[in-house]
Design an enzyme around this catalytic site. Structure first.
Site, mmCIF file in Angstrom:
data_model
loop_
_atom_site.group_PDB
_atom_site.id
_atom_site.type_symbol
_atom_site.label_atom_id
_atom_site.label_comp_id
_atom_site.label_asym_id
_atom_site.label_seq_id
_atom_site.Cartn_x
_atom_site.Cartn_y
_atom_site.Cartn_z
ATOM 1 N N GLN A 145 77.162 73.551 58.767
ATOM 2 C CA GLN A 145 78.920 73.496 57.687
ATOM 3 C C GLN A 145 77.879 74.483 56.735
ATOM 4 O O GLN A 145 78.935 75.239 56.308
ATOM 5 C CB GLN A 145 78.863 71.873 57.832
ATOM 6 C CG GLN A 145 79.185 71.830 59.218
ATOM 7 C CD GLN A 145 79.903 69.908 58.499
ATOM 8 O OE1 GLN A 145 80.111 69.482 57.584
ATOM 9 N NE2 GLN A 145 79.718 69.597 59.766
ATOM 10 N N HIS A 158 78.383 68.808 56.343
ATOM 11 C CA HIS A 158 78.969 67.779 54.524
ATOM 12 C C HIS A 158 78.254 68.070 53.423
ATOM 13 O O HIS A 158 77.948 67.280 52.511
ATOM 14 C CB HIS A 158 78.688 65.806 54.629
ATOM 15 C CG HIS A 158 79.517 65.510 55.948
ATOM 16 N ND1 HIS A 158 78.909 64.084 56.367
ATOM 17 C CD2 HIS A 158 79.963 66.072 57.268
ATOM 18 C CE1 HIS A 158 79.633 63.767 57.501
ATOM 19 N NE2 HIS A 158 79.846 64.718 57.934
ATOM 20 N N GLU A 180 91.725 60.919 56.104
ATOM 21 C CA GLU A 180 92.240 59.957 54.636
ATOM 22 C C GLU A 180 92.958 61.902 54.051
ATOM 23 O O GLU A 180 92.502 62.584 53.499
ATOM 24 C CB GLU A 180 91.215 58.928 53.703
ATOM 25 C CG GLU A 180 90.950 58.037 54.330
ATOM 26 C CD GLU A 180 90.469 56.863 53.732
ATOM 27 O OE1 GLU A 180 90.048 56.043 53.777
ATOM 28 O OE2 GLU A 180 89.983 57.817 52.432
ATOM 29 N N TYR A 219 87.105 55.347 46.440
ATOM 30 C CA TYR A 219 87.404 55.356 47.045
ATOM 31 C C TYR A 219 86.765 54.932 48.819
ATOM 32 O O TYR A 219 87.327 54.974 49.876
ATOM 33 C CB TYR A 219 87.692 57.163 47.390
ATOM 34 C CG TYR A 219 89.183 57.501 46.839
ATOM 35 C CD1 TYR A 219 90.469 56.901 46.810
ATOM 36 C CD2 TYR A 219 88.593 56.918 45.348
ATOM 37 C CE1 TYR A 219 91.286 57.320 45.664
ATOM 38 C CE2 TYR A 219 89.611 57.379 44.100
ATOM 39 C CZ TYR A 219 90.760 57.674 44.566
ATOM 40 O OH TYR A 219 91.541 58.139 43.251
ATOM 41 N N TYR A 256 80.056 58.002 65.744
ATOM 42 C CA TYR A 256 80.879 58.765 66.893
ATOM 43 C C TYR A 256 80.150 57.940 67.635
ATOM 44 O O TYR A 256 80.539 58.244 68.531
ATOM 45 C CB TYR A 256 79.965 60.158 66.499
ATOM 46 C CG TYR A 256 80.273 60.628 65.414
ATOM 47 C CD1 TYR A 256 82.270 61.597 66.203
ATOM 48 C CD2 TYR A 256 79.883 60.611 64.044
ATOM 49 C CE1 TYR A 256 82.448 61.685 65.122
ATOM 50 C CE2 TYR A 256 80.693 61.596 62.995
ATOM 51 C CZ TYR A 256 81.520 62.027 62.779
ATOM 52 O OH TYR A 256 82.623 62.503 62.710
#
Length: 388
Positions: free
Chosen positions: A95, A157, A260, A270, A281
């Site tokens: 990513q 991430h 979210e 959070y 997963y």
């Protein structure tokens, strides 16, 4: 130790005190929603390789990042075949790669742009923030103004969305580092989202030169990273500020479900991964806790996961029915979620099916809504009302 909010009350980015109360009620996850009507899409350009972010220049042209490491420019509705020069070397892995591009609020005066990108190796990499002067064809005077002080392994991430606040400080999302078995300090790296001593799983706030503002929530807390604005995040890839209320919103990836939409408050936790609707997963719940008194409840929980990406408020007049609403990209389902808000709460949600992975959503200078599709042959699309 919780941060002192007295100092923060005078800043421009805080929401009213009443908005800080955590809502411990269970959230009913949102699955599919009705298709929106009264809109159409058109292709502006094709030929972008996994585009990630778009920034509009004052003359109506646009800068677009391609994850493999190129910065492209679109002029007069055409993609310049020659990439912008002077772009730093990036780690294009998983990513990671060249990610966000953003203009300084005073770009017309200083010509400064900001880039986020992955650097390092597959075994040890980190997110980096650089700024440079855009000459029209290349980047000059590029300098790194921030790097995550801790390296991670793997290609997951990175976070990397940027958002300017009215005081010309900059919010930046940083992902939690990845899924198990990726580890850090002898445990799953995702647990660092709860640790104030690292920047994994955080939103940070910086001055425009990379320094730490002295009114950040944890700047005086021993052992805490002074850059932290909020924590307990998994992987935020959409940040937007409501120009009417000043509220900052973020959408973030859950694991298997549990995506979210959150109203971001300085200094708040959070919850990730201690409080979440997500599942592993491989099957079980990550935690039994979906709410906690010290954790602001999400405004929306998307299950199944829609893989949220770009996020934008529509403030134009070209599509009057959209004004003041929030538009959230979805990688997984190839759509945009059109979210209506009232008094900081979600009142309605519809979808605009694009048919391709939506990576970024932005309003253009012409009042249109623009979308980047994350494909090997990605495109820039314009979304307009049917008669517009």
């Amino acid at each position: 130790m919780k941060p002192s909010y007295a100092l923060l009350l005078s800043t421009l980015f805080l929401v009213p005190i009443a908005a800080r109360a955590a809502d411990s009620d269970q959230i009913e996850p949102t699955g599919d929603v009705p298709e929106a009507s009264g809109w159409r899409s058109e292709v502006v350009v094709k030929g972008l390789e996994h585009p990630w972010s778009i920034a509009w220049l004052p003359d109506g042209s646009a800068l677009v990042t391609e994850r493999p490491g190129r910065l492209r420019i679109i002029r007069d509705g055409a993609l310049d075949p020659t990439p912008v020069g002077g772009v730093p070397e990036v780690l294009a892995y998983g990513q990671g790669g060249l990610l966000e591009v953003s203009l300084h609020p005073d770009f017309e005066r200083n010509q400064l742009i900001y880039l986020t990108y992955a650097t390092g190796t597959k075994e040890a990499n980190r997110i980096t923030l650089a700024r440079a002067r855009f000459t029209g064809t290349r980047l000059a005077d590029l300098s790194v103004i921030f790097q995550n002080p801790d390296a991670k392994s793997g290609g997951q991430h990175f976070g990397s969305r940027l958002l300017w606040l009215p005081d010309k400080t900059l919010l930046m999302s940083i992902g939690d580092g990845g899924n198990p078995p990726i580890a850090f300090a002898g445990e799953h790296i995702r647990n660092q989202a709860q640790q104030l001593g690292t920047l994994f799983g955080k939103i940070i706030r910086l001055s425009d030169d990379g320094r730490v503002p002295d009114d950040n929530p944890f700047v005086h807390e021993v052992g805490a990273r002074p850059e932290i604005f909020s924590y307990g995040h998994r992987n935020i890839q959409g940040l937007a500020r409501d120009p009417k209320t000043g509220n900052v919103w973020a959408n973030e990836h859950g694991a298997r479900g549990g995506d979210e939409l959150n109203l971001i408050i300085a200094g708040q936790n959070y919850g990730w991964p201690e409080v979440t609707y997500s599942k592993e997963y491989w099957g079980p719940k990550i935690t039994e806790e979906t709410s906690r008194a010290d954790v602001p409840a999400p405004k929306v929980v998307w299950t199944p996961s829609k893989a949220p990406s770009g996020l934008a408020f529509y403030t134009g007049s070209r599509a009057a029915g959209w004004t003041g609403d929030l538009f959230s990209g979805a990688l997984k389902f190839g759509q945009i979620r059109w979210i209506s808000l009232a008094d900081g709460q979600v009142t309605d949600e519809r979808k605009l099916t694009i048919g391709a992975r939506v990576r970024d959503v932005r309003q253009g200078l012409d009042g249109g809504l623009y979308v980047l599709t994350d494909e090997p042959n990605g495109a820039l699309l314009r979304i307009l009302p049917s008669g517009g």
